[in-house]
Design a protein around this motif. Sequence first.
Motif, PDB file in Angstrom:
ATOM      1  N   ALA A 129     -19.073 -26.664  -6.881  1.00 26.57           N
ATOM      2  CA  ALA A 129     -18.817 -27.806  -7.760  1.00 26.57           C
ATOM      3  C   ALA A 129     -18.941 -29.080  -6.924  1.00 26.57           C
ATOM      4  CB  ALA A 129     -17.421 -27.719  -8.372  1.00 26.57           C
ATOM      5  N   ARG A 130     -19.062 -30.220  -7.602  1.00 28.15           N
ATOM      6  CA  ARG A 130     -19.146 -31.515  -6.918  1.00 28.15           C
ATOM      7  C   ARG A 130     -17.772 -31.932  -6.372  1.00 28.15           C
ATOM      8  NH1 ARG A 130     -21.156 -32.670 -11.826  1.00 28.15           N
ATOM      9  NH2 ARG A 130     -19.679 -34.371 -12.077  1.00 28.15           N
ATOM     10  N   PRO A 131     -17.738 -32.720  -5.298  1.00 25.99           N
ATOM     11  CA  PRO A 131     -16.459 -33.113  -4.692  1.00 25.99           C
ATOM     12  C   PRO A 131     -15.462 -33.727  -5.679  1.00 25.99           C
ATOM     13  CG  PRO A 131     -18.242 -33.701  -3.224  1.00 25.99           C
ATOM     14  CD  PRO A 131     -18.874 -33.216  -4.505  1.00 25.99           C
ATOM     15  N   GLU A 132     -15.927 -34.584  -6.585  1.00 27.84           N
ATOM     16  CA  GLU A 132     -14.977 -35.216  -7.509  1.00 27.84           C
ATOM     17  C   GLU A 132     -14.361 -34.193  -8.469  1.00 27.84           C
ATOM     18  OE1 GLU A 132     -19.177 -36.040  -9.021  1.00 27.84           O
ATOM     19  OE2 GLU A 132     -18.150 -36.216  -7.092  1.00 27.84           O
ATOM     20  N   GLU A 133     -15.115 -33.165  -8.840  1.00 26.06           N
ATOM     21  CA  GLU A 133     -14.568 -32.114  -9.708  1.00 26.06           C
ATOM     22  C   GLU A 133     -13.500 -31.309  -8.974  1.00 26.06           C
ATOM     23  OE1 GLU A 133     -18.105 -30.545 -12.504  1.00 26.06           O
ATOM     24  OE2 GLU A 133     -18.546 -30.438 -10.354  1.00 26.06           O
ATOM     25  N   VAL A 134     -13.775 -30.982  -7.732  1.00 27.74           N
ATOM     26  CA  VAL A 134     -12.832 -30.200  -6.934  1.00 27.74           C
ATOM     27  C   VAL A 134     -11.571 -31.023  -6.674  1.00 27.74           C
ATOM     28  CG1 VAL A 134     -12.490 -28.907  -4.798  1.00 27.74           C
ATOM     29  CG2 VAL A 134     -14.743 -28.921  -5.894  1.00 27.74           C
ATOM     30  N   TYR A 135     -11.743 -32.282  -6.319  1.00 24.11           N
ATOM     31  CA  TYR A 135     -10.612 -33.191  -6.089  1.00 24.11           C
ATOM     32  C   TYR A 135      -9.734 -33.268  -7.337  1.00 24.11           C
ATOM     33  CZ  TYR A 135      -8.063 -37.557  -5.354  1.00 24.11           C
ATOM     34  OH  TYR A 135      -7.072 -38.505  -5.235  1.00 24.11           O
ATOM     35  N   ASP A 136     -10.356 -33.462  -8.500  1.00 25.77           N
ATOM     36  CA  ASP A 136      -9.591 -33.593  -9.742  1.00 25.77           C
ATOM     37  C   ASP A 136      -8.751 -32.351 -10.033  1.00 25.77           C
ATOM     38  OD1 ASP A 136     -10.647 -36.139 -10.055  1.00 25.77           O
ATOM     39  OD2 ASP A 136     -12.061 -35.564 -11.640  1.00 25.77           O
ATOM     40  N   VAL A 137      -9.302 -31.176  -9.775  1.00 27.12           N
ATOM     41  CA  VAL A 137      -8.539 -29.937  -9.968  1.00 27.12           C
ATOM     42  C   VAL A 137      -7.402 -29.869  -8.945  1.00 27.12           C
ATOM     43  CG1 VAL A 137      -8.650 -27.415  -9.734  1.00 27.12           C
ATOM     44  CG2 VAL A 137     -10.350 -28.624 -11.116  1.00 27.12           C
ATOM     45  N   TRP A 138      -7.684 -30.288  -7.710  1.00 26.75           N
ATOM     46  CA  TRP A 138      -6.672 -30.196  -6.654  1.00 26.75           C
ATOM     47  C   TRP A 138      -5.408 -30.978  -7.014  1.00 26.75           C
ATOM     48  CZ3 TRP A 138      -7.029 -27.012  -2.488  1.00 26.75           C
ATOM     49  CH2 TRP A 138      -5.953 -27.079  -1.587  1.00 26.75           C
ATOM     50  N   ILE A 139      -5.552 -32.151  -7.609  1.00 24.30           N
ATOM     51  CA  ILE A 139      -4.363 -32.978  -7.849  1.00 24.30           C
ATOM     52  C   ILE A 139      -3.769 -32.823  -9.246  1.00 24.30           C
ATOM     53  CG2 ILE A 139      -4.997 -34.697  -6.102  1.00 24.30           C
ATOM     54  CD1 ILE A 139      -5.714 -36.556  -8.504  1.00 24.30           C
ATOM     55  N   ASP A 140      -4.350 -31.966 -10.082  1.00 27.10           N
ATOM     56  CA  ASP A 140      -3.850 -31.778 -11.441  1.00 27.10           C
ATOM     57  C   ASP A 140      -3.095 -30.455 -11.553  1.00 27.10           C
ATOM     58  OD1 ASP A 140      -3.352 -31.519 -14.135  1.00 27.10           O
ATOM     59  OD2 ASP A 140      -5.457 -31.612 -14.744  1.00 27.10           O
ATOM     60  N   PRO A 141      -1.769 -30.499 -11.730  1.00 23.45           N
ATOM     61  CA  PRO A 141      -0.997 -29.263 -11.785  1.00 23.45           C
ATOM     62  C   PRO A 141      -1.308 -28.389 -13.009  1.00 23.45           C
ATOM     63  CG  PRO A 141       0.397 -31.120 -12.335  1.00 23.45           C
ATOM     64  CD  PRO A 141      -0.926 -31.680 -11.876  1.00 23.45           C
TER      65      PRO A 141
ATOM     66  N   SER B 212      -4.447 -27.753 -14.000  1.00 18.92           N
ATOM     67  CA  SER B 212      -5.796 -27.204 -13.835  1.00 18.92           C
ATOM     68  C   SER B 212      -5.761 -25.847 -13.135  1.00 18.92           C
ATOM     69  CB  SER B 212      -6.674 -28.143 -13.013  1.00 18.92           C
ATOM     70  OG  SER B 212      -7.033 -29.258 -13.768  1.00 18.92           O
ATOM     71  N   PRO B 213      -6.215 -24.794 -13.819  1.00 16.01           N
ATOM     72  CA  PRO B 213      -6.299 -23.487 -13.162  1.00 16.01           C
ATOM     73  C   PRO B 213      -7.155 -23.584 -11.893  1.00 16.01           C
ATOM     74  CG  PRO B 213      -6.696 -23.282 -15.524  1.00 16.01           C
ATOM     75  CD  PRO B 213      -6.666 -24.759 -15.213  1.00 16.01           C
ATOM     76  N   GLY B 214      -6.697 -22.908 -10.859  1.00  7.77           N
ATOM     77  CA  GLY B 214      -7.418 -22.919  -9.588  1.00  7.77           C
ATOM     78  C   GLY B 214      -6.873 -23.927  -8.600  1.00  7.77           C
ATOM     79  N   GLY B 215      -6.094 -24.884  -9.066  1.00  4.99           N
ATOM     80  CA  GLY B 215      -5.503 -25.867  -8.170  1.00  4.99           C
ATOM     81  C   GLY B 215      -4.275 -25.307  -7.466  1.00  4.99           C
ATOM     82  N   PRO B 216      -3.844 -25.938  -6.394  1.00  6.14           N
ATOM     83  CA  PRO B 216      -2.743 -25.401  -5.595  1.00  6.14           C
ATOM     84  C   PRO B 216      -1.383 -25.428  -6.299  1.00  6.14           C
ATOM     85  CG  PRO B 216      -3.307 -27.576  -4.825  1.00  6.14           C
ATOM     86  CD  PRO B 216      -4.354 -27.185  -5.840  1.00  6.14           C
ATOM     87  N   TRP B 217      -1.232 -26.253  -7.308  1.00  6.57           N
ATOM     88  CA  TRP B 217       0.056 -26.397  -7.989  1.00  6.57           C
ATOM     89  C   TRP B 217       0.127 -25.514  -9.240  1.00  6.57           C
ATOM     90  CZ3 TRP B 217       1.893 -29.471  -4.335  1.00  6.57           C
ATOM     91  CH2 TRP B 217       1.044 -30.407  -3.734  1.00  6.57           C
ATOM     92  N   PHE B 218      -1.039 -25.079  -9.719  1.00  9.73           N
ATOM     93  CA  PHE B 218      -1.119 -24.352 -10.985  1.00  9.73           C
ATOM     94  C   PHE B 218      -0.404 -23.002 -10.895  1.00  9.73           C
ATOM     95  CE2 PHE B 218      -3.106 -21.467 -14.036  1.00  9.73           C
ATOM     96  CZ  PHE B 218      -2.952 -22.201 -15.204  1.00  9.73           C
ATOM     97  N   GLY B 219       0.368 -22.699 -11.924  1.00  9.18           N
ATOM     98  CA  GLY B 219       1.030 -21.405 -12.003  1.00  9.18           C
ATOM     99  C   GLY B 219       2.334 -21.306 -11.234  1.00  9.18           C
ATOM    100  N   ALA B 220       2.743 -22.390 -10.596  1.00 10.00           N
ATOM    101  CA  ALA B 220       4.020 -22.371  -9.881  1.00 10.00           C
ATOM    102  C   ALA B 220       5.154 -22.289 -10.898  1.00 10.00           C
ATOM    103  CB  ALA B 220       4.167 -23.619  -9.016  1.00 10.00           C
ATOM    104  N   HIS B 221       6.280 -21.780 -10.464  1.00 13.52           N
ATOM    105  CA  HIS B 221       7.454 -21.641 -11.322  1.00 13.52           C
ATOM    106  C   HIS B 221       7.903 -23.011 -11.841  1.00 13.52           C
ATOM    107  CE1 HIS B 221      11.231 -20.084 -12.814  1.00 13.52           C
ATOM    108  NE2 HIS B 221      11.898 -20.925 -12.050  1.00 13.52           N
TER     109      HIS B 221
END
Length: 144
Positions: free
Chosen positions: A14-26, A28-37
């Motif tokens: 994916a393009r950098p801006e797409e990956v960045y957007d997922v990273w900071i959006d809790p 968004s599936p696949g991001g580091p915050w997604f699915g946390a309790h």
Amino acid sequence: MNLTDLTVSRTIPARPEEVYDVWIDPKSPGGPWFGAHRVILNPVVDGLFYVAVQHEGRTWPHYGRFLRLERSACVEYTWVSEATQGVESIVTVTFEPRGEHTEVTLRHAGVPDDEMGRQHKDGWTWVLSMLEQRFSSVTTDASV
């Protein structure tokens, strides 16, 4: 206490801006915050976060604040948890374009050089694999 730095990287389809957007959006599936309790996240410079992760039958709280946010280039934040023994470590995630893909490199600096501290590498490797899987699914679905 001895400290160490850990680095993991992965090429994401994916393009950098797409990956960045997922990273900071809790959300968004696949991001580091997604699915946390539980997640409380304010992704602005000096914004705070709290994330509670369920693992091995218990809840592991993580805290920090955002130091740098450069869309499609970099996210940097502090990271404090039981596994860092309360030490404020620094997570820096960079997003480098590689054609139609993005090389994501995560460096976790100042982690205690002990078993729990080094386990962060396994955790971050898993996070990057979930991110890759998220975009691989999008690519596969789009080609059907």
